[in-house]
Design a protein around this motif. Structure first.
Motif, short mmCIF file in Angstrom:
data_model
loop_
_atom_site.label_atom_id
_atom_site.label_comp_id
_atom_site.label_asym_id
_atom_site.label_seq_id
_atom_site.Cartn_x
_atom_site.Cartn_y
_atom_site.Cartn_z
N LEU A 265 11.64 45.55 23.46
CA LEU A 265 11.80 46.65 24.40
C LEU A 265 13.07 46.45 25.21
O LEU A 265 13.42 45.33 25.59
CB LEU A 265 10.59 46.73 25.35
CG LEU A 265 9.24 47.05 24.70
CD1 LEU A 265 8.13 46.99 25.75
CD2 LEU A 265 9.27 48.40 24.00
N ASN A 266 13.78 47.55 25.48
CA ASN A 266 14.93 47.52 26.37
C ASN A 266 16.10 46.69 25.84
O ASN A 266 16.93 46.23 26.62
CB ASN A 266 14.50 46.98 27.76
CG ASN A 266 15.53 47.26 28.82
OD1 ASN A 266 16.12 48.34 28.83
ND2 ASN A 266 15.77 46.31 29.70
N ARG A 267 16.16 46.48 24.53
CA ARG A 267 17.34 45.85 23.94
C ARG A 267 17.80 46.70 22.77
O ARG A 267 16.99 47.19 21.98
CB ARG A 267 17.06 44.43 23.47
CG ARG A 267 16.99 43.40 24.60
CD ARG A 267 17.05 41.99 24.04
NE ARG A 267 18.34 41.72 23.43
CZ ARG A 267 18.55 40.80 22.48
NH1 ARG A 267 17.55 40.11 22.01
NH2 ARG A 267 19.76 40.63 21.98
N PHE A 268 19.13 46.89 22.69
CA PHE A 268 19.71 47.79 21.71
C PHE A 268 20.93 47.14 21.07
O PHE A 268 21.54 46.22 21.62
CB PHE A 268 20.15 49.11 22.38
CG PHE A 268 19.05 49.86 23.05
CD1 PHE A 268 18.35 50.85 22.38
CD2 PHE A 268 18.70 49.59 24.37
CE1 PHE A 268 17.32 51.54 22.99
CE2 PHE A 268 17.68 50.27 25.00
CZ PHE A 268 16.98 51.25 24.30
N VAL A 269 21.29 47.66 19.92
CA VAL A 269 22.58 47.37 19.29
C VAL A 269 23.41 48.64 19.39
O VAL A 269 22.88 49.75 19.20
CB VAL A 269 22.39 46.93 17.82
CG1 VAL A 269 23.67 47.09 17.03
CG2 VAL A 269 21.92 45.48 17.76
N PHE A 270 24.70 48.49 19.70
CA PHE A 270 25.59 49.64 19.90
C PHE A 270 26.69 49.64 18.85
O PHE A 270 27.31 48.60 18.60
CB PHE A 270 26.24 49.58 21.29
CG PHE A 270 25.28 49.50 22.43
CD1 PHE A 270 24.77 50.65 23.01
CD2 PHE A 270 24.90 48.27 22.94
CE1 PHE A 270 23.89 50.58 24.08
CE2 PHE A 270 24.02 48.19 24.01
CZ PHE A 270 23.50 49.33 24.58
N ALA A 271 26.95 50.80 18.27
CA ALA A 271 28.11 51.00 17.40
C ALA A 271 29.05 51.95 18.15
O ALA A 271 28.80 53.15 18.22
CB ALA A 271 27.70 51.59 16.06
N MET A 272 30.12 51.39 18.73
CA MET A 272 30.92 52.11 19.72
C MET A 272 32.29 52.49 19.18
O MET A 272 33.04 51.61 18.71
CB MET A 272 31.09 51.23 20.97
CG MET A 272 29.78 50.91 21.66
SD MET A 272 29.87 49.46 22.74
CE MET A 272 30.00 48.12 21.54
N PRO A 273 32.66 53.77 19.23
CA PRO A 273 34.01 54.16 18.84
C PRO A 273 35.03 53.52 19.79
O PRO A 273 34.85 53.54 21.01
CB PRO A 273 34.01 55.68 18.99
CG PRO A 273 32.57 56.07 19.06
CD PRO A 273 31.85 54.92 19.66
N GLU A 274 36.09 52.94 19.23
CA GLU A 274 37.09 52.23 20.02
C GLU A 274 38.50 52.67 19.61
O GLU A 274 38.68 53.43 18.66
CB GLU A 274 36.94 50.72 19.81
CG GLU A 274 35.56 50.16 20.15
CD GLU A 274 35.31 50.03 21.64
OE1 GLU A 274 36.26 50.16 22.44
OE2 GLU A 274 34.14 49.77 22.03
N GLN A 275 39.49 52.16 20.35
CA GLN A 275 40.87 52.46 20.04
C GLN A 275 41.27 51.89 18.69
O GLN A 275 40.55 51.12 18.08
CB GLN A 275 41.79 51.88 21.14
CG GLN A 275 41.70 50.37 21.26
CD GLN A 275 42.81 49.78 22.11
OE1 GLN A 275 43.97 50.20 22.04
NE2 GLN A 275 42.48 48.79 22.92
N LEU A 276 42.43 52.29 18.21
CA LEU A 276 43.00 51.85 16.94
C LEU A 276 42.14 52.23 15.74
O LEU A 276 42.21 51.61 14.68
CB LEU A 276 43.24 50.33 16.94
CG LEU A 276 44.14 49.78 18.05
CD1 LEU A 276 44.28 48.26 17.93
CD2 LEU A 276 45.51 50.43 18.03
N GLY A 277 41.30 53.28 15.90
CA GLY A 277 40.50 53.75 14.78
C GLY A 277 39.41 52.80 14.36
O GLY A 277 39.09 52.68 13.17
N ARG A 278 38.82 52.11 15.34
CA ARG A 278 37.79 51.13 15.04
C ARG A 278 36.43 51.52 15.64
O ARG A 278 36.34 52.33 16.55
CB ARG A 278 38.17 49.75 15.62
CG ARG A 278 39.53 49.25 15.21
CD ARG A 278 39.61 48.98 13.73
NE ARG A 278 40.92 48.46 13.34
CZ ARG A 278 41.43 48.58 12.13
NH1 ARG A 278 40.76 49.21 11.19
NH2 ARG A 278 42.63 48.08 11.84
#
Length: 515
Positions: A280-293
């Motif tokens: 509960l209350n823990r996640f994995v994030f896939a985050m758009p970032e600079q340089l097309g990553r």
């Protein structure tokens, strides 16, 4: 030295020589991460004379290995840590509206409602997002800065995260948090703003024996050592704080991220937020970032033993991140899709047993038997508050008079309200340049003396040659590694690093010598 905010080898040589000649200062700060830079800025803006020393480069340690998030404290609210949750929300608002609106933007976070997510989990997430809206309002941050959370339908969910699993998709919960264009750039901006107010920012200078009023310093470029005098010595060395005060007990926790081409996630416009199965209350994030990553994180693992200069992800952490994100994707990612990886160590206060994910992110200010004042623990979002706290305590402990903290309303270098003169450039400004430099972007091109300043440093990389030059002439880069790994994040992908290395070496050779 080309202006009060410019950090470069010539300024370093002048200011280091003055310190070596016995010129005392009010405050010596040991550590050039976000905490140390924040302390230098806080003290300098109160009118104190300050020298910051860092063994390596600005943001060399934990401060460059974060998720690039300025958290509003929602996670801490869920665990009952009301104080840190409220402070985090307040500090996020200060960064987004006053200190660094050019570096921190609203990032949409999307939790897809898939069949694997049970009713209880859905209720908890929705309740948490509503509580986050309440925190935002309590902190005085408007919905125009951070939009309200809401539910979106399956079509909108797939638009925001194109590779999400669509079978059984019941839409998604959408909320917003703060996202840094880059954590290392924040450290550089804070350090340069401290320099703007008179602080000496001295990288490649290590600290040895320290007590209440002196530090043994060594110039890592020449090997020369000397004793520097101060009225206050502050240890802000993060996970290395115990090297200066062995009485400090830290419990480092490793957080790992993987780096992907954004195409692997269908060029998402929201951070895909995936609950960790069984927690509960823990996640994995896939985050758009600079340089097309896209950066995929985050782990939270005990990291006992000696502290490495550059922590490394473990195969188990890589598998964990891939397995978790794949629970939400239509097409699974494999190790072959990973373009790079990085790991950082959180400087947590050792509170005994338990999982590191449950250890408090509070900070502590401690005076050692030698008289050195150390700050340990804490989190990036609260760096300004932590700096205020340690400077207040140091002044009180030493009986020193100085004005109160001024940083809550202080725009950093690059913020539109910072009074650095902005030059006019005859060239169009790339949006990527503006994202990284804010109002200072025209100066990067206008002050360039290199050939072909607006050309990319390599094909397919949206960093121009003038940025590499500016890193050397204004941002304190003393080596090609400083440019590739911290002033830009090209070095996160080995192939890109190799392609840009020649231009970085060229700029160090042409502009990196003391004039």
């Amino acid at each position: 030295m080309t202006g009060p905010t410019a950090l470069n080898r010539a300024r370093r040589a002048t200011e280091l020589a003055a310190l070596a000649d016995g010129q005392p200062v009010d405050v010596i700060v040991i550590g050039g991460g976000i905490t140390g830079a924040g302390i230098a800025l806080d003290a300098a803006t109160r009118g104190l004379s300050v020298a910051l020393v860092e063994k390596h480069d600005l943001a060399f340690g934990t401060s460059r290995w974060s998720s690039k998030l300025v958290h509003g404290g929602l996670r801490y609210l869920a665990t009952g840590n009301i104080g840190i949750a409220r402070r985090s929300a307040i500090e996020r608002g200060i960064l987004m509206t006053r200190n660094a609106p050019h570096l921190v933007k609203a990032m949409p976070q999307l939790v897809p409602l898939l069949p694997s997510m049970g009713r209880v989990s859905r209720v908890l997430v929705r309740t948490g997002f509503v509580a986050g809206d309440g925190l935002r309002r309590l902190a005085g941050t408007s919905a125009s800065t951070l939009p309200r959370s809401r539910r979106v339908d399956a079509r909108r969910t797939a638009e925001l995260a194109p590779t999400v699993r669509t079978e059984g998709l019941d839409g998604g919960f959408l909320a917003y948090d703060g996202q840094l264009i880059d954590d290392a750039r924040l450290v550089t901006a804070v350090a340069r703003t401290a320099a703007q107010h008179g602080a000496r920012i001295l990288t490649r200078v290590s600290a040895g024996a320290a007590d209440a009023t002196s530090v043994r310093l060594t110039d890592q470029l020449t090997g020369d050592s000397f004793d520097a005098s101060a009225r206050v010595v502050i240890n802000a060395a993060g996970v290395w704080a115990g090297d200066l005060d062995p009485a400090l007990t830290l419990r480092p926790s490793r957080g790992t991220h993987l780096v992907f081409d954004a195409e692997a996630f269908g060029n998402p416009t929201a951070a895909l937020t995936i609950p960790i199965p069984g927690e509960l209350n823990r996640f994995v994030f896939a985050m758009p970032e600079q340089l097309g990553r896209v950066y995929l994180g985050l782990t939270d693992e005990d990291a006992p033993g000696p502290i490495p200069d550059v922590p490394q992800p473990t195969p188990g952490e890589i598998d964990f991140l891939l397995n978790t994100v794949n629970t939400a994707l239509a097409t699974g990612l494999t190790p072959a899709d990973v373009r790079g990886a990085y790991a950082g160590l959180r400087p947590l206060i050792d509170t005994g047993e338990g999982h590191t994910a449950d250890v408090s992110r509070e900070h502590a200010v401690v005076e050692s038997a030698s008289g050195v004042i150390s700050i340990i623990g804490g989190k990036l979002t609260e760096y300004r508050y932590m700096a205020q706290d340690v400077v207040d305590r140091a002044l009180q402990l030493r009986g020193l008079g100085a004005p109160g903290c001024r940083t809550a309303n202080l725009p950093l270098v690059g913020a539109p309200a910072n009074p650095v003169a902005t030059l006019r450039s005859e060239h169009a400004l790339p949006s990527s340049l503006v994202a990284r430099f804010g109002a200072e972007a025209p100066n990067v091109i206008a002050r360039a003396r290199c050939s072909h300043p607006t050309e990319p440093v390599a094909d397919g990389i949206d960093v121009i040659r003038a940025e590499f030059e500016y890193a050397v002439t204004h941002e304190g880069a003393l080596s090609a590694d400083d440019i590739l790994d911290r002033r830009t994040r090209i070095g996160l992908v080995a192939e890109d690093r190799a392609r840009a290395a020649e231009v970085a070496a060229e700029m160090i050779a042409e502009f990196g010598e003391v004039e």
